[in-house]
Design a protein around this motif. Structure first.
Motif: not given
Lengths: 203, 119
Positions: A145-150
């Protein structure tokens, strides 16, 4: 088609698309040349969000919506991704989980044939979920699971159900071979190409 | 055919070396698993490469591995635990890779066009 299987309308797209998503009321298509285009309801291209050819386009590309206004174009071998702001028409390059991608890539004897990301999806909070290859079936399906900053915010190991029909050399237990993932609320679904589906609950 | 596909995929996966486990990984056990075959006519060797989850349930685009005029594609709907809730036989061939569900309509891709379907 209606419930009897009849087509009720057709839209001819301005460019052949391999994949489409709906975001912010628009159709967004990934063309077979690698461009990302927004279409109107008549199929005409109203905006090219990302022009082709793109660097490293020789690898599998995955398009997934992150929110009503942002979509992710993932280049499936390296973890390089573009976060596209549909409304603003801007894009931002991010590198997703470089350690996980590098480790998975290193497990292949021929990196050019590696398919690191089996599937990508997102949740309502804008996090992306990627199903990665390179793991042993006995260890389960590997999902990050990753956020929008990677940044990776969580690793998951999904215990895979077994089927007798899958048992054979290299897979004596008959684990299902995860292919696609989707989320809905805290539900996570993993499918294989032969119709097996596993449901998990995210903590 | 199904067995050959499973063996080929298993061999492909087995050809890679072990991926190191992350100590911080959360292990998830399935709370439910099911098969789409029970929602389909007996004959197809199914391949599902597109599926969508909505508040109404799960929708799968099911295609045989080799499409031709003689074989059918299906859209299968299940509830969240895999109970069959409907199967539609498509009247023409579409791309097996993509399906969109919006209310009671489906959209699928032809090679050069999008076709909107009403379910």
């Amino acid at each position: 088609m209606d419930g009897g299987g009849q087509v009720i309308s057709r839209v001819v797209l301005g460019k052949a698309a391999n994949e489409m998503i709906s975001a912010n009321g628009q159709w967004i298509g990934l063309s077979n040349t690698g461009s990302v285009d927004a279409y109107n309801s008549q199929g005409a291209i109203v905006k090219t969000l990302l022009a082709a050819p793109q660097a490293l386009v020789d690898q599998k590309l995955l398009l997934t919506p992150l929110s009503d206004t942002h979509i992710m174009l993932l280049k499936g071998r390296t973890g390089q991704a573009e976060i596209l702001d549909i409304a603003a028409g801007t894009d931002k390059q991010v590198l997703i989980a470089p350690d996980d991608f590098a480790t998975a890539l290193a497990t292949y004897s021929n990196p050019k044939q590696a398919v690191i990301v089996f599937s990508a999806t997102s949740d309502k909070s804008g996090y992306a979920f990627l199903s990665l290859s390179g793991s042993k079936l006995t260890d389960g399906g590997f999902i990050i699971k990753v956020d929008q900053a990677g940044n990776v915010v969580q690793h998951y190991r999904c215990v895979l159900p077994t089927r007798k029909r899958y048992a054979g050399a290299g897979n004596p237990e008959g684990f299902m071979l995860s292919s696609l993932i989707r989320t809905f609320g805290n539900q996570l679904y993993v499918t294989d190409k032969q119709g097996a589906v596993a449901k998990y609950l995210l903590p | 055919m199904r067995g050959k596909i499973a063996i080929a995929l298993a061999l492909a996966l087995a050809s890679v070396t072990e991926y190191p486990l992350h100590a911080q990984s959360i292990k998830l056990a399935p709370v439910k698993d099911f098969d789409l075959q029970s929602c389909l006519p007996a004959e197809p060797v199914i391949v599902s490469q597109a599926f969508v989850v909505t508040a109404k349930g799960l929708y799968f685009l099911v295609s045989p591995p080799y499409t031709s005029a003689a074989v059918s594609q299906y859209i299968v709907k299940t509830d969240f635990n895999g109970a069959c809730a409907g199967t539609i036989t498509l009247s023409e061939h579409v791309s097996p890779l993509w399906l969109s569900v919006n209310s009671d309509t489906f959209s699928v891709l032809k090679r050069y066009s999008t076709v909107r379907l009403k379910g």
